[in-house]
Design a protein around this motif. Structure first.
Motif, PDB file in Angstrom:
ATOM      1  N   ALA A 529       0.839  -1.196   0.000  1.00 16.88           N
ATOM      2  CA  ALA A 529       0.000   0.000   0.000  1.00 16.88           C
ATOM      3  C   ALA A 529       0.876   1.248   0.000  1.00 16.88           C
ATOM      4  O   ALA A 529       2.024   1.230   0.433  1.00 16.88           O
ATOM      5  CB  ALA A 529      -0.926   0.011   1.208  1.00 16.88           C
ATOM      6  N   TYR A 530       0.279   2.319  -0.488  1.00 15.02           N
ATOM      7  CA  TYR A 530       0.949   3.625  -0.509  1.00 15.02           C
ATOM      8  C   TYR A 530      -0.057   4.665  -0.026  1.00 15.02           C
ATOM      9  O   TYR A 530      -1.206   4.713  -0.481  1.00 15.02           O
ATOM     10  CB  TYR A 530       1.430   3.961  -1.915  1.00 15.02           C
ATOM     11  CG  TYR A 530       1.881   5.390  -2.067  1.00 15.02           C
ATOM     12  CD1 TYR A 530       3.096   5.817  -1.542  1.00 15.02           C
ATOM     13  CD2 TYR A 530       1.084   6.320  -2.738  1.00 15.02           C
ATOM     14  CE1 TYR A 530       3.509   7.133  -1.673  1.00 15.02           C
ATOM     15  CE2 TYR A 530       1.490   7.639  -2.879  1.00 15.02           C
ATOM     16  CZ  TYR A 530       2.699   8.043  -2.341  1.00 15.02           C
ATOM     17  OH  TYR A 530       3.096   9.335  -2.475  1.00 15.02           O
ATOM     18  N   ARG A 531       0.389   5.486   0.927  1.00 19.02           N
ATOM     19  CA  ARG A 531      -0.485   6.518   1.491  1.00 19.02           C
ATOM     20  C   ARG A 531       0.116   7.883   1.221  1.00 19.02           C
ATOM     21  O   ARG A 531       1.299   8.120   1.458  1.00 19.02           O
ATOM     22  CB  ARG A 531      -0.665   6.323   2.997  1.00 19.02           C
ATOM     23  CG  ARG A 531      -1.594   7.350   3.648  1.00 19.02           C
ATOM     24  CD  ARG A 531      -1.653   7.137   5.143  1.00 19.02           C
ATOM     25  NE  ARG A 531      -2.558   8.063   5.790  1.00 19.02           N
ATOM     26  CZ  ARG A 531      -3.812   7.798   6.118  1.00 19.02           C
ATOM     27  NH1 ARG A 531      -4.307   6.599   5.839  1.00 19.02           N
ATOM     28  NH2 ARG A 531      -4.566   8.697   6.706  1.00 19.02           N
ATOM     29  N   ARG A 532      -0.733   8.775   0.743  1.00 21.57           N
ATOM     30  CA  ARG A 532      -0.304  10.143   0.427  1.00 21.57           C
ATOM     31  C   ARG A 532      -1.174  11.118   1.216  1.00 21.57           C
ATOM     32  O   ARG A 532      -2.391  11.117   1.108  1.00 21.57           O
ATOM     33  CB  ARG A 532      -0.451  10.413  -1.065  1.00 21.57           C
ATOM     34  CG  ARG A 532      -0.260  11.848  -1.489  1.00 21.57           C
ATOM     35  CD  ARG A 532       1.195  12.263  -1.443  1.00 21.57           C
ATOM     36  NE  ARG A 532       1.384  13.603  -1.993  1.00 21.57           N
ATOM     37  CZ  ARG A 532       2.543  14.210  -2.103  1.00 21.57           C
ATOM     38  NH1 ARG A 532       3.650  13.588  -1.728  1.00 21.57           N
ATOM     39  NH2 ARG A 532       2.638  15.422  -2.596  1.00 21.57           N
ATOM     40  N   SER A 533      -0.497  11.943   2.050  1.00 17.39           N
ATOM     41  CA  SER A 533      -1.219  12.964   2.799  1.00 17.39           C
ATOM     42  C   SER A 533      -1.213  14.253   1.992  1.00 17.39           C
ATOM     43  O   SER A 533      -0.144  14.759   1.624  1.00 17.39           O
ATOM     44  CB  SER A 533      -0.559  13.191   4.166  1.00 17.39           C
ATOM     45  OG  SER A 533      -1.202  14.228   4.868  1.00 17.39           O
ATOM     46  N   PHE A 534      -2.397  14.789   1.703  1.00 15.23           N
ATOM     47  CA  PHE A 534      -2.510  15.989   0.879  1.00 15.23           C
ATOM     48  C   PHE A 534      -2.502  17.269   1.713  1.00 15.23           C
ATOM     49  O   PHE A 534      -2.317  18.358   1.168  1.00 15.23           O
ATOM     50  CB  PHE A 534      -3.786  15.933   0.043  1.00 15.23           C
ATOM     51  CG  PHE A 534      -3.844  14.730  -0.856  1.00 15.23           C
ATOM     52  CD1 PHE A 534      -3.050  14.649  -1.985  1.00 15.23           C
ATOM     53  CD2 PHE A 534      -4.683  13.666  -0.562  1.00 15.23           C
ATOM     54  CE1 PHE A 534      -3.100  13.536  -2.811  1.00 15.23           C
ATOM     55  CE2 PHE A 534      -4.737  12.554  -1.371  1.00 15.23           C
ATOM     56  CZ  PHE A 534      -3.940  12.481  -2.507  1.00 15.23           C
ATOM     57  N   SER A 535      -2.712  17.152   3.008  1.00 15.97           N
ATOM     58  CA  SER A 535      -2.730  18.347   3.863  1.00 15.97           C
ATOM     59  C   SER A 535      -2.257  17.926   5.252  1.00 15.97           C
ATOM     60  O   SER A 535      -1.258  17.225   5.366  1.00 15.97           O
ATOM     61  CB  SER A 535      -4.134  18.964   3.888  1.00 15.97           C
ATOM     62  OG  SER A 535      -5.091  17.998   4.308  1.00 15.97           O
ATOM     63  N   GLY A 536      -2.946  18.338   6.268  1.00 11.78           N
ATOM     64  CA  GLY A 536      -2.563  17.981   7.634  1.00 11.78           C
ATOM     65  C   GLY A 536      -1.675  18.992   8.313  1.00 11.78           C
ATOM     66  O   GLY A 536      -1.247  18.775   9.455  1.00 11.78           O
ATOM     67  N   ALA A 537      -1.354  20.112   7.652  1.00 14.96           N
ATOM     68  CA  ALA A 537      -0.475  21.111   8.264  1.00 14.96           C
ATOM     69  C   ALA A 537      -1.206  21.892   9.349  1.00 14.96           C
ATOM     70  O   ALA A 537      -2.420  22.103   9.287  1.00 14.96           O
ATOM     71  CB  ALA A 537       0.052  22.062   7.195  1.00 14.96           C
ATOM     72  N   TYR A 538      -0.455  22.323  10.349  1.00 13.85           N
ATOM     73  CA  TYR A 538      -1.004  23.158  11.415  1.00 13.85           C
ATOM     74  C   TYR A 538      -0.022  24.280  11.721  1.00 13.85           C
ATOM     75  O   TYR A 538       1.168  24.193  11.424  1.00 13.85           O
ATOM     76  CB  TYR A 538      -1.270  22.331  12.679  1.00 13.85           C
ATOM     77  CG  TYR A 538      -0.016  21.835  13.357  1.00 13.85           C
ATOM     78  CD1 TYR A 538       0.693  22.646  14.242  1.00 13.85           C
ATOM     79  CD2 TYR A 538       0.459  20.557  13.117  1.00 13.85           C
ATOM     80  CE1 TYR A 538       1.851  22.196  14.852  1.00 13.85           C
ATOM     81  CE2 TYR A 538       1.617  20.093  13.721  1.00 13.85           C
ATOM     82  CZ  TYR A 538       2.304  20.922  14.593  1.00 13.85           C
ATOM     83  OH  TYR A 538       3.459  20.474  15.199  1.00 13.85           O
ATOM     84  N   THR A 539      -0.533  25.347  12.316  1.00 10.81           N
ATOM     85  CA  THR A 539       0.286  26.459  12.806  1.00 10.81           C
ATOM     86  C   THR A 539      -0.053  26.679  14.270  1.00 10.81           C
ATOM     87  O   THR A 539      -1.206  26.973  14.604  1.00 10.81           O
ATOM     88  CB  THR A 539       0.034  27.749  12.015  1.00 10.81           C
ATOM     89  OG1 THR A 539       0.352  27.529  10.642  1.00 10.81           O
ATOM     90  CG2 THR A 539       0.885  28.879  12.564  1.00 10.81           C
ATOM     91  N   GLN A 540       0.934  26.519  15.124  1.00 16.05           N
ATOM     92  CA  GLN A 540       0.732  26.694  16.556  1.00 16.05           C
ATOM     93  C   GLN A 540       1.412  27.991  16.999  1.00 16.05           C
ATOM     94  O   GLN A 540       2.627  28.146  16.859  1.00 16.05           O
ATOM     95  CB  GLN A 540       1.317  25.518  17.321  1.00 16.05           C
ATOM     96  CG  GLN A 540       1.277  25.674  18.830  1.00 16.05           C
ATOM     97  CD  GLN A 540      -0.127  25.625  19.387  1.00 16.05           C
ATOM     98  OE1 GLN A 540      -0.763  24.589  19.447  1.00 16.05           O
ATOM     99  NE2 GLN A 540      -0.642  26.783  19.796  1.00 16.05           N
ATOM    100  N   LEU A 541       0.629  28.928  17.520  1.00 18.94           N
ATOM    101  CA  LEU A 541       1.171  30.166  18.074  1.00 18.94           C
ATOM    102  C   LEU A 541       1.478  29.955  19.548  1.00 18.94           C
ATOM    103  O   LEU A 541       0.635  29.449  20.300  1.00 18.94           O
ATOM    104  CB  LEU A 541       0.191  31.317  17.888  1.00 18.94           C
ATOM    105  CG  LEU A 541      -0.113  31.718  16.442  1.00 18.94           C
ATOM    106  CD1 LEU A 541      -1.076  32.888  16.412  1.00 18.94           C
ATOM    107  CD2 LEU A 541       1.170  32.051  15.690  1.00 18.94           C
ATOM    108  N   ILE A 542       2.686  30.373  19.953  1.00 18.36           N
ATOM    109  CA  ILE A 542       3.159  30.177  21.325  1.00 18.36           C
ATOM    110  C   ILE A 542       3.647  31.511  21.863  1.00 18.36           C
ATOM    111  O   ILE A 542       4.248  32.314  21.131  1.00 18.36           O
ATOM    112  CB  ILE A 542       4.295  29.142  21.375  1.00 18.36           C
ATOM    113  CG1 ILE A 542       3.867  27.830  20.719  1.00 18.36           C
ATOM    114  CG2 ILE A 542       4.731  28.876  22.814  1.00 18.36           C
ATOM    115  CD1 ILE A 542       4.998  26.825  20.606  1.00 18.36           C
TER     116      ILE A 542
END
Length: 605
Positions: A529-542
């Motif tokens: 199998a092959y899995r491709r993530s097209f997004s999933g990005a996050y921005t964390q402000l600290i």
């Protein structure tokens, strides 16, 4: 004769005058001695300090000498003001002595003598007068001008630098610091201070902008400033700390994993529903070693195919031609079916900072047939996750409850569409060790996950072989609440709310073969199998909690963008109700290679 008589008479008159003068001098001496006895000539007084001298211990009239033992300080100035009262004809003399240093005055009826004390401590103070070698009555006034006390001196600080947030304990070092009334760093009063000694003051620094600052100490004797002896350093960028990066990354990742785990458990059930002879009650348990963020990538092989190869199969299914509906077996009905599933996972990751993970995913549900080709159900799940990050004790404890609805639809013979829609909510307990604070900053943040999955599979059967290619699309919307740490002092961090949308596609094929053995039907399988993530990005402000206006941005993703799976499995169908299985997988991603193992026991009733 006459001249001789006159000369003799004159001589006798001079002698008489001399005798009279001697008698007068003796009388004066007797008077002076009497006066001396009356007023205490030659007596010694005991003054103990400069203040005693000024109190008038020596300010007496008529005495010709005084002495005492006095405790004086270097720099004290003794002044003797004098006036001879009993007049004499020829000579006046007076001297003042302090600690072996003398000031002399002679030939004057009145005047002042001064001696400056050169050493600190107990020493002899004295004065005496002499007139024509006999005691003389004089008036004396003695004054002592104390040496000015030295003011404070500020030389250094230890430690000599600290954070702009202040609140750091620092020692101010100098001289004559006793009785300090205020301490300022860069013109700002310290938060608190304690005078430890005449040379040290312990202070708690106030907040201040970055840079070198002056330190000023004020005492009753004055103020002193140490120029640029303390430096305020900017707070470290938290996004550069690999532990913080790993903490946030795992917070997002663990919510994604717990949601994906529920998808996997339900997906396994959907594969079972491809059969028409599903038992009324099914229990499955899986134990897995999964170091990477991913779970199973595609539908496992049809459990019914294992049953179809065993000798105790209740009914052999018929395969209709394409385009025809699959006939419903006689023993199939719309009764509710109950099932449970569970998995235990272990893993590790070293992308940012090493962390070890253990996770439990439990799911229970019930389903039923609605139409000839449609089966639907609902399930509830519980996810429990624990991760240790790095080697300093930082860790995260997470849990989430979920509910999901699912359906399997047979669109054509050997073609299936499976769908899942679910929602999870939970909490993450975060414990981050801060090396600067030497303490843990901890806090809890809420988490939500709205997830869904759609897969299309085709089951191709050739005798004892089955080839099942599939395509799957997973979608998760993850949200983490904001939270503020406690316990790390000025190094406590505040995390804003963050979210991520993870959309991933999976393409895979599973090959399986069934053969009969003396112990039962043995199925071996291979999955690619092959899995491709097209997004999933996050921005964390600290931000640091003491300064919420200065923020730092941390970027990451819920999972690896590209991953490949190679899996090998074996399952033994002991009888219709019991099967044992093991699955070994290799997960390969960019700069990452992980292994996982899974064992399961299925019991049907």
């Amino acid at each position: 004769m006459i001249f001789f008589g006159l000369d003799t008479r004159a001589r006798l008159g001079g002698v008489a005058q001399n005798i009279a003068a001697a008698i007068r001098a003796l009388s004066r001496l007797l008077v002076l001695l009497a006066l001396g006895q009356a007023i205490g000539i030659g007596s010694a007084f005991a003054a103990t300090s400069c203040a005693d001298i000024n109190a008038g211990v020596f300010n007496l009239g008529g005495a010709d000498n005084q002495s005492a033992t006095v405790s004086l300080t270097a720099g004290d100035v003794i002044t003797l003001n004098y006036t001879f009262v009993v007049d004499t004809t020829f000579f006046y003399s007076i001297e003042l002595g302090v600690g072996g240093h003398y000031a002399d005055g002679s030939g004057t009826v009145s005047g002042s003598l001064h001696v400056t004390v050169t050493t600190t401590g107990t020493q002899t103070f004295s004065w005496r007068s002499l007139s024509e070698m006999v005691p003389s009555q004089i008036d004396v006034t003695v004054a002592c001008t104390a040496a000015p006390s030295p003011g404070p001196v500020v030389t250094s600080t230890n430690p000599a630098s600290g954070p702009v947030a202040g609140q750091q304990t620092t020692i101010v070092i100098g001289q004559n610091l006793a009785g300090a009334t205020s301490v300022k760093f860069g013109g700002v009063n310290v938060l608190s201070f304690t005078v430890l000694s005449v040379t040290q003051i312990s202070v708690v620094t106030p907040p201040h902008a970055a840079g070198a600052v002056d330190v000023t100490v004020t005492t009753p004797l004055g103020s002193a400033t140490g120029t640029a002896i303390y430096r305020y350093a900017a707070m470290p960028d938290p996004t550069a700390d690999p532990t913080i990066k790993a903490m946030v990354d795992f917070q997002v990742h663990t919510v994604q994993v717990m949601g994906q785990q529920q998808i996997d458990n339900v997906q396994d059930r959907l594969i079972e529903l491809h059969n028409d002879d599903v038992p009324l009650i099914s229990n499955r348990a899986a134990f897995a070693q999964i170091p990477s963020p991913q779970r199973q990538y595609g539908p496992p092989a049809d459990a019914g195919d294992r049953a179809s190869s065993t000798s105790d199969m209740a009914q052999t299914r018929q395969t209709p031609k394409d385009g025809q509906a699959m006939p419903v077996p006689a023993n199939s009905d719309s009764s509710l079916r109950y099932w449970t599933a569970g998995s235990l996972l272990f893993g590790r990751d070293t992308t940012y900072a090493k962390y070890n993970v253990s996770s439990i995913g439990l799911t229970a549900g019930l389903d039923s047939r609605l139409t000839r080709n449609l089966k639907v159900g609902v399930a509830v799940g519980l996810g429990i996750d624990h991760a240790t990050i790095g080697s300093d004790g930082s860790h995260i404890n997470a849990n989430a409850w979920s509910t999901q609805a699912y359906a399997s639809y047979r669109v054509a013979p050997q073609w299936f569409i499976d769908g899942i829609l679910g929602y999870a909510a939970g909490s993450l307990g975060n414990f981050r060790y801060d090396s600067a604070a030497r303490a843990f900053g901890s806090g809890h943040r809420g988490a939500e996950d709205l997830f869904g999955s759609v897969s299309v599979s085709r089951e191709i059967k050739v005798e004892r072989w089955k080839i099942a290619p599939y395509a799957r699309l997973d979608l998760q919307w993850i949200r983490l609440d904001g939270y503020v740490e406690a316990g790390a002092g000025i190094y406590n961090l505040a995390f804003n709310q963050t979210s991520a949308v993870d959309l991933a596609g999976v393409l895979g094929t599973r090959f399986s073969h069934v053969m009969n053995t003396s112990a039962g039907a043995l199925k071996s399988s291979l999955e690619l199998a092959y899995r491709r993530s097209f997004s999933g990005a996050y921005t964390q402000l600290i931000a640091y909690s003491f300064d919420p206006t200065t923020t730092y941005s941390l970027f990451g993703s819920a999972e690896k963008r590209d991953q490949a799976l190679i899996g090998l499995g074996f399952e033994l169908q002991v009888n219709r109700s019991v099967s044992l299985g093991i699955q070994l997988d290799e997960l390969i991603a960019n700069n990452s290679r992980n292994e996982r193992g899974r064992a399961h026991l299925k019991i049907g009733f």
